[in-house]
Design a protein around this motif. Structure first.
Motif, PDB file in Angstrom:
ATOM      1  N   PHE A 225     -19.719 -11.022  23.585  1.00  0.00           N
ATOM      2  CA  PHE A 225     -19.499 -11.728  22.320  1.00  0.00           C
ATOM      3  C   PHE A 225     -20.301 -13.032  22.302  1.00  0.00           C
ATOM      4  CE2 PHE A 225     -15.888  -9.007  22.921  1.00  0.00           C
ATOM      5  CZ  PHE A 225     -15.568  -8.552  21.651  1.00  0.00           C
ATOM      6  N   LYS A 226     -20.714 -13.413  21.093  1.00  0.00           N
ATOM      7  CA  LYS A 226     -21.384 -14.697  20.893  1.00  0.00           C
ATOM      8  C   LYS A 226     -20.901 -15.280  19.579  1.00  0.00           C
ATOM      9  CE  LYS A 226     -25.948 -16.897  20.786  1.00  0.00           C
ATOM     10  NZ  LYS A 226     -27.413 -16.669  20.838  1.00  0.00           N
ATOM     11  N   ASN A 227     -20.322 -16.483  19.663  1.00  0.00           N
ATOM     12  CA  ASN A 227     -19.736 -17.128  18.473  1.00  0.00           C
ATOM     13  C   ASN A 227     -18.726 -16.202  17.783  1.00  0.00           C
ATOM     14  OD1 ASN A 227     -21.376 -19.419  18.864  1.00  0.00           O
ATOM     15  ND2 ASN A 227     -23.053 -18.477  17.690  1.00  0.00           N
ATOM     16  N   ASN A 228     -17.875 -15.587  18.605  1.00  0.00           N
ATOM     17  CA  ASN A 228     -16.821 -14.670  18.130  1.00  0.00           C
ATOM     18  C   ASN A 228     -17.369 -13.413  17.459  1.00  0.00           C
ATOM     19  OD1 ASN A 228     -14.666 -16.312  19.006  1.00  0.00           O
ATOM     20  ND2 ASN A 228     -14.864 -17.588  17.156  1.00  0.00           N
ATOM     21  N   LYS A 229     -18.646 -13.122  17.673  1.00  0.00           N
ATOM     22  CA  LYS A 229     -19.254 -11.918  17.118  1.00  0.00           C
ATOM     23  C   LYS A 229     -19.705 -11.010  18.256  1.00  0.00           C
ATOM     24  CE  LYS A 229     -22.849 -10.286  13.956  1.00  0.00           C
ATOM     25  NZ  LYS A 229     -23.993 -10.668  13.091  1.00  0.00           N
ATOM     26  N   LYS A 230     -19.324  -9.735  18.172  1.00  0.00           N
ATOM     27  CA  LYS A 230     -19.685  -8.797  19.228  1.00  0.00           C
ATOM     28  C   LYS A 230     -21.189  -8.512  19.165  1.00  0.00           C
ATOM     29  CE  LYS A 230     -16.904  -5.359  19.865  1.00  0.00           C
ATOM     30  NZ  LYS A 230     -16.225  -4.073  19.649  1.00  0.00           N
ATOM     31  N   ILE A 231     -21.862  -8.698  20.279  1.00  0.00           N
ATOM     32  CA  ILE A 231     -23.311  -8.466  20.326  1.00  0.00           C
ATOM     33  C   ILE A 231     -23.665  -7.278  21.224  1.00  0.00           C
ATOM     34  CG2 ILE A 231     -23.927 -10.854  19.806  1.00  0.00           C
ATOM     35  CD1 ILE A 231     -24.355 -11.283  22.818  1.00  0.00           C
TER      36      ILE A 231
END
Length: 303
Positions: A225-231
Protein backbone atom coordinates in the motif's frame (compact mmCIF):
# COMPACT_ATOMS: atom_id res chain seq x y z
CA UNK A 1 -17.08 -33.07 7.68
CA UNK A 2 -20.86 -33.20 7.10
CA UNK A 3 -22.29 -30.05 5.54
CA UNK A 4 -25.89 -29.55 4.44
CA UNK A 5 -27.42 -26.45 2.88
CA UNK A 6 -30.89 -25.13 3.65
CA UNK A 7 -33.10 -25.32 0.55
CA UNK A 8 -35.72 -22.65 -0.05
CA UNK A 9 -38.08 -20.96 -2.50
CA UNK A 10 -38.41 -17.22 -3.12
CA UNK A 11 -41.30 -14.79 -3.00
CA UNK A 12 -41.61 -11.02 -3.12
CA UNK A 13 -40.33 -8.99 -6.09
CA UNK A 14 -41.71 -10.17 -9.42
CA UNK A 15 -39.03 -8.56 -11.62
CA UNK A 16 -35.54 -7.13 -11.58
CA UNK A 17 -36.04 -3.50 -10.58
CA UNK A 18 -34.23 -1.87 -13.51
CA UNK A 19 -36.44 -0.75 -16.41
CA UNK A 20 -34.63 -0.80 -19.77
CA UNK A 21 -35.50 1.22 -22.90
CA UNK A 22 -36.89 -0.45 -26.03
CA UNK A 23 -33.57 -0.13 -27.88
CA UNK A 24 -31.47 -1.72 -25.11
CA UNK A 25 -30.88 -4.88 -27.12
CA UNK A 26 -32.09 -7.01 -24.21
CA UNK A 27 -34.94 -9.50 -24.18
CA UNK A 28 -37.54 -7.57 -22.19
CA UNK A 29 -40.71 -8.29 -20.23
CA UNK A 30 -43.60 -5.78 -20.67
CA UNK A 31 -44.22 -3.27 -17.86
CA UNK A 32 -47.96 -3.95 -18.29
CA UNK A 33 -50.01 -6.15 -20.60
CA UNK A 34 -51.00 -3.26 -22.87
CA UNK A 35 -47.48 -1.76 -23.09
CA UNK A 36 -45.40 -3.35 -25.81
CA UNK A 37 -41.65 -3.58 -25.12
CA UNK A 38 -40.91 -2.26 -28.64
CA UNK A 39 -42.24 1.15 -27.54
CA UNK A 40 -42.16 1.33 -23.76
CA UNK A 41 -39.21 -0.92 -22.93
CA UNK A 42 -39.53 -3.22 -19.94
CA UNK A 43 -37.86 -5.35 -17.30
CA UNK A 44 -34.82 -7.44 -18.24
CA UNK A 45 -35.85 -10.47 -16.23
CA UNK A 46 -38.31 -11.89 -13.77
CA UNK A 47 -37.52 -13.32 -10.35
CA UNK A 48 -37.86 -17.08 -10.06
CA UNK A 49 -39.69 -18.62 -7.10
CA UNK A 50 -38.15 -22.03 -7.72
CA UNK A 51 -37.02 -24.17 -10.64
CA UNK A 52 -38.17 -27.13 -12.71
CA UNK A 53 -36.21 -29.86 -14.45
CA UNK A 54 -37.39 -30.66 -17.96
CA UNK A 55 -36.29 -33.08 -20.66
CA UNK A 56 -36.02 -31.66 -24.17
CA UNK A 57 -37.08 -33.98 -26.96
CA UNK A 58 -34.14 -33.20 -29.18
CA UNK A 59 -31.86 -35.07 -31.57
CA UNK A 60 -29.55 -35.97 -28.70
CA UNK A 61 -32.20 -38.28 -27.34
CA UNK A 62 -33.25 -36.09 -24.45
CA UNK A 63 -31.35 -33.25 -22.80
CA UNK A 64 -32.22 -32.41 -19.20
CA UNK A 65 -32.35 -28.72 -18.43
CA UNK A 66 -33.14 -26.51 -15.46
CA UNK A 67 -35.59 -23.64 -15.97
CA UNK A 68 -36.80 -20.94 -13.58
CA UNK A 69 -40.45 -20.64 -12.57
CA UNK A 70 -41.26 -16.92 -12.11
CA UNK A 71 -42.78 -15.60 -8.89
CA UNK A 72 -45.48 -13.94 -11.01
CA UNK A 73 -46.63 -17.39 -12.25
CA UNK A 74 -46.93 -19.11 -8.86
CA UNK A 75 -50.45 -17.95 -8.05
CA UNK A 76 -51.86 -19.26 -11.34
CA UNK A 77 -49.97 -22.52 -10.93
CA UNK A 78 -51.35 -23.05 -7.43
CA UNK A 79 -54.89 -22.36 -8.64
CA UNK A 80 -54.48 -24.82 -11.52
CA UNK A 81 -53.09 -27.48 -9.17
CA UNK A 82 -56.26 -27.28 -7.05
CA UNK A 83 -58.39 -28.00 -10.12
CA UNK A 84 -56.51 -31.00 -11.56
CA UNK A 85 -53.09 -32.37 -12.41
CA UNK A 86 -53.86 -31.91 -16.11
CA UNK A 87 -54.60 -28.20 -15.71
CA UNK A 88 -51.51 -27.76 -13.55
CA UNK A 89 -49.26 -29.44 -16.13
CA UNK A 90 -50.76 -27.36 -18.94
CA UNK A 91 -50.21 -24.14 -17.00
CA UNK A 92 -46.65 -25.15 -16.05
CA UNK A 93 -45.79 -25.93 -19.68
CA UNK A 94 -47.24 -22.57 -20.74
CA UNK A 95 -44.84 -20.87 -18.28
CA UNK A 96 -41.80 -22.87 -19.42
CA UNK A 97 -42.38 -22.89 -23.20
CA UNK A 98 -41.35 -19.26 -23.93
CA UNK A 99 -38.11 -19.72 -21.99
CA UNK A 100 -36.83 -22.59 -24.12
CA UNK A 101 -38.18 -21.51 -27.51
CA UNK A 102 -35.51 -21.10 -30.18
CA UNK A 103 -35.20 -17.98 -32.31
CA UNK A 104 -35.31 -18.58 -36.06
CA UNK A 105 -35.29 -16.22 -39.04
CA UNK A 106 -38.41 -16.42 -41.21
CA UNK A 107 -37.28 -16.81 -44.84
CA UNK A 108 -40.33 -15.00 -46.22
CA UNK A 109 -40.51 -11.99 -43.90
CA UNK A 110 -36.90 -11.84 -42.73
CA UNK A 111 -38.16 -11.38 -39.17
CA UNK A 112 -36.96 -13.49 -36.27
CA UNK A 113 -39.67 -15.72 -34.81
CA UNK A 114 -39.83 -18.01 -31.79
CA UNK A 115 -39.98 -21.73 -32.54
CA UNK A 116 -41.36 -23.87 -29.68
CA UNK A 117 -39.44 -26.96 -28.52
CA UNK A 118 -41.08 -30.17 -27.39
CA UNK A 119 -40.30 -31.13 -23.82
CA UNK A 120 -41.44 -33.16 -20.82
CA UNK A 121 -41.59 -31.98 -17.22
CA UNK A 122 -39.55 -34.32 -15.04
CA UNK A 123 -39.48 -32.54 -11.66
CA UNK A 124 -41.91 -29.59 -11.37
CA UNK A 125 -40.47 -27.99 -8.23
CA UNK A 126 -36.76 -27.80 -7.42
CA UNK A 127 -35.65 -25.47 -4.64
CA UNK A 128 -32.70 -23.11 -4.45
CA UNK A 129 -29.53 -24.76 -3.07
CA UNK A 130 -30.69 -28.23 -4.14
CA UNK A 131 -27.67 -30.55 -4.05
CA UNK A 132 -26.87 -32.32 -7.34
CA UNK A 133 -24.13 -34.72 -8.38
CA UNK A 134 -23.57 -35.11 -12.12
CA UNK A 135 -20.58 -37.25 -13.00
CA UNK A 136 -17.63 -35.88 -11.03
CA UNK A 137 -19.31 -32.52 -10.49
CA UNK A 138 -21.02 -31.76 -7.18
CA UNK A 139 -22.91 -28.49 -6.79
CA UNK A 140 -25.98 -26.74 -5.47
CA UNK A 141 -28.35 -24.60 -7.50
CA UNK A 142 -28.06 -20.84 -7.13
CA UNK A 143 -30.63 -20.39 -9.91
CA UNK A 144 -31.46 -21.95 -13.27
CA UNK A 145 -28.16 -20.54 -14.58
CA UNK A 146 -25.84 -20.43 -11.52
CA UNK A 147 -24.11 -23.39 -9.88
CA UNK A 148 -22.39 -23.22 -6.49
CA UNK A 149 -19.53 -25.61 -5.85
CA UNK A 150 -20.37 -28.24 -3.22
CA UNK A 151 -17.11 -30.17 -3.26
CA UNK A 152 -14.91 -29.55 -0.22
CA UNK A 153 -11.27 -28.61 -0.69
CA UNK A 154 -8.97 -30.55 1.63
CA UNK A 155 -5.40 -29.26 1.82
CA UNK A 156 -2.48 -31.06 3.43
CA UNK A 157 -1.39 -30.18 6.97
CA UNK A 158 1.69 -28.22 5.84
CA UNK A 159 -0.47 -25.93 3.69
CA UNK A 160 -2.79 -25.28 6.63
CA UNK A 161 0.18 -24.32 8.82
CA UNK A 162 1.51 -21.99 6.10
CA UNK A 163 -1.83 -20.21 5.84
CA UNK A 164 -1.99 -19.66 9.60
CA UNK A 165 -1.40 -16.20 11.04
CA UNK A 166 1.22 -17.52 13.46
CA UNK A 167 3.44 -18.83 10.64
CA UNK A 168 3.28 -15.70 8.47
CA UNK A 169 3.91 -13.34 11.41
CA UNK A 170 6.67 -15.48 12.94
CA UNK A 171 10.01 -13.64 13.25
CA UNK A 172 11.91 -16.95 13.31
CA UNK A 173 10.91 -17.80 9.72
CA UNK A 174 12.75 -16.01 6.92
CA UNK A 175 10.96 -14.24 4.08
CA UNK A 176 12.46 -16.71 1.61
CA UNK A 177 10.99 -19.68 3.48
CA UNK A 178 7.61 -17.96 3.77
CA UNK A 179 7.62 -17.18 0.06
CA UNK A 180 8.50 -20.75 -0.94
CA UNK A 181 5.89 -22.19 1.41
CA UNK A 182 3.17 -19.97 -0.10
CA UNK A 183 4.12 -21.22 -3.57
CA UNK A 184 3.80 -24.79 -2.25
CA UNK A 185 0.28 -23.94 -1.04
CA UNK A 186 -0.61 -22.70 -4.53
CA UNK A 187 0.73 -25.96 -5.98
CA UNK A 188 -1.24 -27.98 -3.42
CA UNK A 189 -4.43 -26.15 -4.41
CA UNK A 190 -3.66 -26.66 -8.12
CA UNK A 191 -3.17 -30.38 -7.57
CA UNK A 192 -6.57 -30.72 -5.85
CA UNK A 193 -8.35 -28.51 -8.40
CA UNK A 194 -6.90 -30.48 -11.33
CA UNK A 195 -7.96 -33.79 -9.78
CA UNK A 196 -11.38 -33.05 -8.29
CA UNK A 197 -12.85 -29.72 -9.44
CA UNK A 198 -13.97 -30.23 -13.06
CA UNK A 199 -16.84 -27.81 -12.41
CA UNK A 200 -14.19 -25.08 -12.66
CA UNK A 201 -13.67 -25.77 -16.34
CA UNK A 202 -16.51 -23.26 -16.73
CA UNK A 203 -15.04 -19.89 -17.68
CA UNK A 204 -11.73 -21.77 -18.05
CA UNK A 205 -11.06 -21.23 -14.34
CA UNK A 206 -9.03 -24.42 -13.98
CA UNK A 207 -6.93 -23.72 -17.07
CA UNK A 208 -6.24 -20.13 -16.03
CA UNK A 209 -5.27 -21.10 -12.49
CA UNK A 210 -2.58 -23.32 -14.03
CA UNK A 211 -1.52 -20.60 -16.46
CA UNK A 212 -1.41 -18.04 -13.63
CA UNK A 213 1.21 -19.89 -11.56
CA UNK A 214 4.16 -17.91 -12.94
CA UNK A 215 2.35 -14.64 -12.23
CA UNK A 216 1.67 -15.83 -8.67
CA UNK A 217 5.35 -16.64 -8.13
CA UNK A 218 6.32 -13.05 -9.01
CA UNK A 219 3.95 -11.51 -6.45
CA UNK A 220 5.18 -10.20 -3.06
CA UNK A 221 4.25 -12.11 0.07
CA UNK A 222 1.86 -9.41 1.30
CA UNK A 223 -0.13 -6.76 -0.55
CA UNK A 224 1.61 -3.38 -0.77
CA UNK A 225 0.00 0.00 0.00
CA UNK A 226 1.00 3.61 -0.61
CA UNK A 227 -0.98 6.50 0.87
CA UNK A 228 -3.73 4.02 1.81
CA UNK A 229 -3.95 2.88 -1.82
CA UNK A 230 -3.13 -0.69 -2.81
CA UNK A 231 -0.30 -0.72 -5.34
CA UNK A 232 0.45 -4.46 -5.41
CA UNK A 233 -1.49 -7.62 -4.57
CA UNK A 234 0.32 -10.19 -2.47
CA UNK A 235 0.44 -13.98 -2.44
CA UNK A 236 -1.50 -14.25 0.82
CA UNK A 237 -4.39 -12.17 -0.54
CA UNK A 238 -4.51 -14.20 -3.75
CA UNK A 239 -4.57 -17.49 -1.85
CA UNK A 240 -7.43 -16.19 0.30
CA UNK A 241 -9.36 -15.23 -2.83
CA UNK A 242 -8.76 -18.65 -4.38
CA UNK A 243 -10.06 -20.33 -1.22
CA UNK A 244 -13.13 -18.07 -1.23
CA UNK A 245 -13.93 -19.06 -4.83
CA UNK A 246 -13.39 -22.78 -4.11
CA UNK A 247 -15.36 -22.81 -0.88
CA UNK A 248 -18.55 -24.85 -0.50
CA UNK A 249 -20.80 -21.80 -0.94
CA UNK A 250 -21.58 -18.90 -3.28
CA UNK A 251 -18.40 -16.93 -2.54
CA UNK A 252 -16.31 -15.43 -5.34
CA UNK A 253 -12.71 -14.23 -5.36
CA UNK A 254 -10.85 -11.52 -7.26
CA UNK A 255 -7.99 -13.06 -9.28
CA UNK A 256 -7.53 -10.41 -11.97
CA UNK A 257 -3.82 -10.23 -11.16
CA UNK A 258 -3.56 -13.84 -12.39
CA UNK A 259 -5.37 -13.02 -15.63
CA UNK A 260 -8.77 -14.30 -14.46
CA UNK A 261 -11.17 -11.42 -15.12
CA UNK A 262 -14.42 -13.24 -14.27
CA UNK A 263 -15.01 -13.37 -10.48
CA UNK A 264 -13.44 -16.67 -9.45
CA UNK A 265 -16.19 -19.12 -8.49
CA UNK A 266 -18.92 -17.57 -10.65
CA UNK A 267 -20.17 -20.73 -12.37
CA UNK A 268 -22.80 -19.51 -14.84
CA UNK A 269 -24.47 -21.10 -17.87
CA UNK A 270 -26.39 -18.32 -19.62
CA UNK A 271 -28.81 -20.60 -21.51
CA UNK A 272 -29.67 -22.68 -18.47
CA UNK A 273 -27.89 -25.51 -16.66
CA UNK A 274 -28.01 -28.84 -18.48
CA UNK A 275 -27.75 -32.23 -16.77
CA UNK A 276 -26.96 -35.73 -17.93
CA UNK A 277 -29.53 -38.54 -17.54
CA UNK A 278 -27.29 -39.98 -14.79
CA UNK A 279 -27.45 -36.81 -12.67
CA UNK A 280 -28.53 -37.40 -9.09
CA UNK A 281 -30.51 -35.09 -6.83
CA UNK A 282 -29.60 -35.56 -3.16
CA UNK A 283 -32.24 -34.66 -0.59
CA UNK A 284 -30.59 -34.22 2.81
CA UNK A 285 -31.83 -34.01 6.36
CA UNK A 286 -30.99 -30.75 8.21
CA UNK A 287 -28.14 -32.53 10.01
CA UNK A 288 -26.74 -34.08 6.83
CA UNK A 289 -26.82 -37.53 8.49
CA UNK A 290 -29.62 -38.85 6.28
CA UNK A 291 -30.06 -38.44 2.58
CA UNK A 292 -32.15 -39.75 -0.31
CA UNK A 293 -30.80 -39.99 -3.84
CA UNK A 294 -32.99 -39.63 -6.92
CA UNK A 295 -31.53 -40.24 -10.39
CA UNK A 296 -33.08 -38.38 -13.31
CA UNK A 297 -33.10 -41.44 -15.55
CA UNK A 298 -35.42 -43.23 -13.10
CA UNK A 299 -38.12 -40.52 -13.08
CA UNK A 300 -41.09 -40.65 -15.42
CA UNK A 301 -42.30 -37.41 -16.96
CA UNK A 302 -45.22 -35.57 -15.37
CA UNK A 303 -48.60 -36.52 -16.88
Amino acid sequence: MLISQEVYTRSGALFDQTIYPANSGKKLIPLKQNKTTAIYGGYSGSKAAYMSIIRLRDKKGGTYRIVGIPVRAVNKLNQAKKKSNEKYLAELKAVIEPQIAKTKKDRKTGQRVLVPQEFDVIIPEVMYRQLIVDGDQKFTLGSSTYQYNARQLVLDSESLVTLSKNFIESNSVTSEIKNNRLIKVYDDILDKVNKYFSLYDKNKFRQRLNEGREKFIRLPIDSKFKNNKKIAVGKREILQNILIGLHDNAGMGNLKVLGINTPFGMIQTSNGITLSPNACLIYQSPTGLFERKVYLNTISSLK
